[in-house]
Motif scaffolding. Structure first.
Motif, mmCIF file in Angstrom:
data_model
loop_
_atom_site.group_PDB
_atom_site.id
_atom_site.type_symbol
_atom_site.label_atom_id
_atom_site.label_comp_id
_atom_site.label_asym_id
_atom_site.label_seq_id
_atom_site.Cartn_x
_atom_site.Cartn_y
_atom_site.Cartn_z
ATOM 1 N N LEU A 16 2.385 1.704 -3.466
ATOM 2 C CA LEU A 16 1.367 2.158 -4.410
ATOM 3 C C LEU A 16 1.064 3.637 -4.209
ATOM 4 C CD1 LEU A 16 -0.732 1.652 -6.597
ATOM 5 C CD2 LEU A 16 -2.316 0.867 -4.827
ATOM 6 N N GLN A 17 0.954 4.074 -2.955
ATOM 7 C CA GLN A 17 0.690 5.474 -2.665
ATOM 8 C C GLN A 17 1.816 6.366 -3.181
ATOM 9 O OE1 GLN A 17 -2.183 6.935 -1.076
ATOM 10 N NE2 GLN A 17 -1.152 8.641 -2.091
ATOM 11 N N ARG A 18 3.053 5.900 -3.008
ATOM 12 C CA ARG A 18 4.194 6.674 -3.492
ATOM 13 C C ARG A 18 4.159 6.817 -5.008
ATOM 14 N NH1 ARG A 18 8.002 3.589 -1.876
ATOM 15 N NH2 ARG A 18 8.029 4.400 0.253
ATOM 16 N N LEU A 19 3.820 5.748 -5.711
ATOM 17 C CA LEU A 19 3.744 5.806 -7.172
ATOM 18 C C LEU A 19 2.632 6.756 -7.626
ATOM 19 C CD1 LEU A 19 4.233 2.033 -8.094
ATOM 20 C CD2 LEU A 19 5.845 3.902 -8.484
ATOM 21 N N GLU A 20 1.492 6.719 -6.957
ATOM 22 C CA GLU A 20 0.395 7.626 -7.297
ATOM 23 C C GLU A 20 0.793 9.074 -7.038
ATOM 24 O OE1 GLU A 20 -2.880 6.193 -5.021
ATOM 25 O OE2 GLU A 20 -3.457 4.678 -6.515
ATOM 26 N N ASP A 21 1.510 9.319 -5.948
ATOM 27 C CA ASP A 21 1.960 10.672 -5.645
ATOM 28 C C ASP A 21 2.941 11.173 -6.700
ATOM 29 O OD1 ASP A 21 0.410 10.758 -3.362
ATOM 30 O OD2 ASP A 21 2.029 10.111 -2.027
ATOM 31 N N GLU A 22 3.872 10.326 -7.096
ATOM 32 C CA GLU A 22 4.846 10.721 -8.111
ATOM 33 C C GLU A 22 4.148 11.047 -9.429
ATOM 34 O OE1 GLU A 22 7.710 7.622 -8.418
ATOM 35 O OE2 GLU A 22 8.577 7.985 -6.428
ATOM 36 N N LYS A 23 3.166 10.248 -9.805
ATOM 37 C CA LYS A 23 2.419 10.494 -11.038
ATOM 38 C C LYS A 23 1.686 11.843 -10.972
ATOM 39 C CE LYS A 23 -1.263 8.525 -13.949
ATOM 40 N NZ LYS A 23 -2.196 9.662 -13.820
ATOM 41 N N ALA A 24 1.044 12.116 -9.839
ATOM 42 C CA ALA A 24 0.299 13.375 -9.694
ATOM 43 C C ALA A 24 1.245 14.570 -9.776
ATOM 44 C CB ALA A 24 -0.448 13.376 -8.368
ATOM 45 N N ARG B 206 0.826 -1.205 0.000
ATOM 46 C CA ARG B 206 0.000 0.000 0.000
ATOM 47 C C ARG B 206 0.861 1.256 0.000
ATOM 48 N NH1 ARG B 206 -4.529 -1.839 4.514
ATOM 49 N NH2 ARG B 206 -5.796 -3.144 3.104
#
Length: 227
Positions: A75-83, A72
């Motif tokens: 996944l949160q880190r990847l979503e943050d980087e994308k944003a 989790r």
């Protein structure tokens, strides 16, 4: 009579894997009676084996919970980087489109822009800076003369804050109406999560070609492009 058991694998829903050998080697109650059935293994032994499963599997739960928590977090880190990368790309898109409201909305409530025009804090001040130096676009404006290309974006997320660096090329139209690189530079950014969205806390624009130190005091009398 010799009884042989195959090392069959059991994979319960929690992801823990064990074999029949693990089960039979686990502590279990001593049988008080033996009732042999066809096949050579007692019913009581089977029940004891099932009880052993109950004793063995709970030990796997903490490891499983830790793995889920780690996934989790990743996944949160990847979503943050994308944003954050999307914010960096939109910065150039909004500037090229002269959409000053959208451009200013990329900054935090106390966000800072530092570049060729000086240093400005807050979305309202940043929007005013653009209008003053680039002029208000006419209705239906389409930019046919220049654009930004942002590349090599590197993001480092740390909870609700982040840092990023990227490079840009600024293209203009030549007399033959061909794209020509007029400027090359780099951005150094600080980000903050504000009301659930990533915003620019501070952006410093540095010139590479021609050279301009984005951290140096700006001569307000000199003309410099907002990049």
């Amino acid at each position: 009579m010799e009884v042989r058991t195959s090392p069959r694998r059991f994979e319960p829903a929690n992801g823990c894997v064990c074999t029949m050998r693990d089960i039979y080697s686990a502590p279990r109650p001593t049988p008080v009676a033996t009732f042999f059935v066809k096949g050579g293994i007692s019913m009581l032994a089977r029940l004891s084996a099932l009880l052993a499963v109950v004793l063995v599997l709970p030990a796997c739960a903490p490891q499983q919970d830790a793995s889920v928590a780690e996934l989790r977090e990743r996944l949160q880190r990847l979503e943050d980087e994308k944003a954050i990368r999307e914010v960096i790309i939109r910065y150039g898109e909004y500037l090229d489109a002269r959409d000053y409201d959208a451009y200013a909305s990329l900054f935090a409530s106390d966000g800072v822009w530092a570049g060729g025009f000086g240093t400005f804090q807050g979305p309202a001040a940043i929007r005013e800076m653009l209008e003053k130096n680039l002029g208000k676009p006419e209705e239906g404006f389409i930019n046919k003369s220049n654009f930004h290309l942002v590349t090599t974006v590197v993001v480092d997320v740390d909870g609700d804050t982040a840092s990023a660096r990227s490079r840009y090329l600024f293209f203009t139209a030549s007399p033959e109406n061909r794209p020509v690189v007029a400027l090359a530079g780099r951005y150094v950014d600080e980000f903050v999560r504000e009301n659930g969205e990533w915003k620019i806390k501070r952006r410093t624009s540095h010139g590479v070609i021609p050279w301009r130190d984005g951290d140096a005091p700006v001569d307000q009398t000199a003309s410099a492009p907002a990049r």
